[in-house]
Design a protein around this motif. Sequence first.
Motif, PDB file in Angstrom:
ATOM      1  N   ARG A 196       8.311  -3.120  -7.561  1.00 41.80           N
ATOM      2  CA  ARG A 196       7.615  -2.575  -6.303  1.00 41.80           C
ATOM      3  C   ARG A 196       7.421  -3.838  -5.441  1.00 41.80           C
ATOM      4  N   ARG A 197       6.572  -4.745  -5.999  1.00 42.55           N
ATOM      5  CA  ARG A 197       6.043  -5.926  -5.081  1.00 42.55           C
ATOM      6  C   ARG A 197       7.188  -6.635  -4.547  1.00 42.55           C
ATOM      7  N   ARG A 198       8.314  -6.742  -5.529  1.00 43.15           N
ATOM      8  CA  ARG A 198       9.323  -7.597  -5.086  1.00 43.15           C
ATOM      9  C   ARG A 198      10.121  -7.177  -3.889  1.00 43.15           C
ATOM     10  N   TYR A 199      10.331  -5.724  -4.200  1.00 45.07           N
ATOM     11  CA  TYR A 199      11.110  -4.827  -3.064  1.00 45.07           C
ATOM     12  C   TYR A 199      10.302  -5.131  -1.643  1.00 45.07           C
ATOM     13  N   ALA A 200       8.948  -4.873  -1.720  1.00 46.70           N
ATOM     14  CA  ALA A 200       7.880  -4.751  -0.701  1.00 46.70           C
ATOM     15  C   ALA A 200       8.425  -6.173   0.206  1.00 46.70           C
ATOM     16  N   ARG A 201       8.405  -7.323  -0.592  1.00 50.53           N
ATOM     17  CA  ARG A 201       8.479  -8.570   0.211  1.00 50.53           C
ATOM     18  C   ARG A 201       9.877  -8.832   0.777  1.00 50.53           C
ATOM     19  N   ARG A 202      11.060  -8.231  -0.159  1.00 52.16           N
ATOM     20  CA  ARG A 202      12.317  -8.412   0.341  1.00 52.16           C
ATOM     21  C   ARG A 202      12.366  -7.675   1.587  1.00 52.16           C
ATOM     22  N   ASP A 258       7.655   0.443 -11.857  1.00 47.75           N
ATOM     23  CA  ASP A 258       7.318  -1.191 -12.422  1.00 47.75           C
ATOM     24  C   ASP A 258       6.611  -1.489 -11.302  1.00 47.75           C
ATOM     25  N   ALA A 259       5.269  -1.946 -11.524  1.00 49.31           N
ATOM     26  CA  ALA A 259       4.707  -2.215 -10.100  1.00 49.31           C
ATOM     27  C   ALA A 259       5.118  -3.697  -9.654  1.00 49.31           C
ATOM     28  N   ALA A 260       5.411  -4.554 -10.525  1.00 41.40           N
ATOM     29  CA  ALA A 260       6.211  -5.728 -10.134  1.00 41.40           C
ATOM     30  C   ALA A 260       7.418  -5.602  -9.287  1.00 41.40           C
ATOM     31  N   LEU A 263       0.658  -1.295   0.019  1.00 37.42           N
ATOM     32  CA  LEU A 263      -0.095   0.090  -0.071  1.00 37.42           C
ATOM     33  C   LEU A 263       0.802   1.244   0.114  1.00 37.42           C
ATOM     34  N   LEU A 264       1.821   1.154   0.929  1.00 36.30           N
ATOM     35  CA  LEU A 264       2.734   2.378   0.924  1.00 36.30           C
ATOM     36  C   LEU A 264       3.625   2.780  -0.492  1.00 36.30           C
ATOM     37  N   MET A 265       3.929   1.460  -0.995  1.00 36.57           N
ATOM     38  CA  MET A 265       4.714   1.868  -2.220  1.00 36.57           C
ATOM     39  C   MET A 265       3.689   2.161  -3.439  1.00 36.57           C
TER      40      MET A 265
END
Length: 217
Positions: A181-187, A177-179, A92-94
Amino acid sequence: MSSPRDRGGRPRDPEVDRRIIAAALQVFGLSGWSGFSMEAVARTAGVGKASLYLRWTSKADLLTEAVASRFAPIAEIDNGDVRTDLVEFADLLMDLFCGPDGMAARRMAVESRIIPDITERWSRVRESQIRTSRAIVKRALARGELSPHTPVSVLLDALHGAVVNYSTAAPDHVRSDAAARRRYARRLVDFLLAALRAHTAEQRAADTAPSMDSTPI
């Protein structure tokens, strides 16, 4: 703070509300408070200025609600699992800070401190955001997923700070790049949870270590 939901009378068109909120964020993001006006928002939204005043009594009320609306979903995060909750929070923040409304969110963090009409309003919103963010971690503590030694403020500051830094430091093609951002959030979440496990293990070891005062001579 006045809002479309707080007033009585004839129900408002939610599509018009959406357009006005989006326009308010766009105008503030591009022009800041000095360029923010009801006229500019109405023009960008493609509605009459009267439509704004039927919903908000001032531009300060409009702007505060517009930015606050993007943080509101934090209160709905409750999946019963700390990693899932923190990943959703980070996502959400990303999306907020790196997406189309990112400039408005970053401006509000700075300009709300120096704009008298906004300072008190945004302070109340921030207090609510902090409470709902801390509630995510406190529920995990209550479920036993996190140690009582967990530094709640440090955890949330690290997550939020990393996202804000990413929104300003990452190259444009990565930030958009939404994907990615998702990868970064999980890491990020996995890193923070691993750091917490190491921290709490150290705290437990310190708690169980014999005191120097009680060591026989």
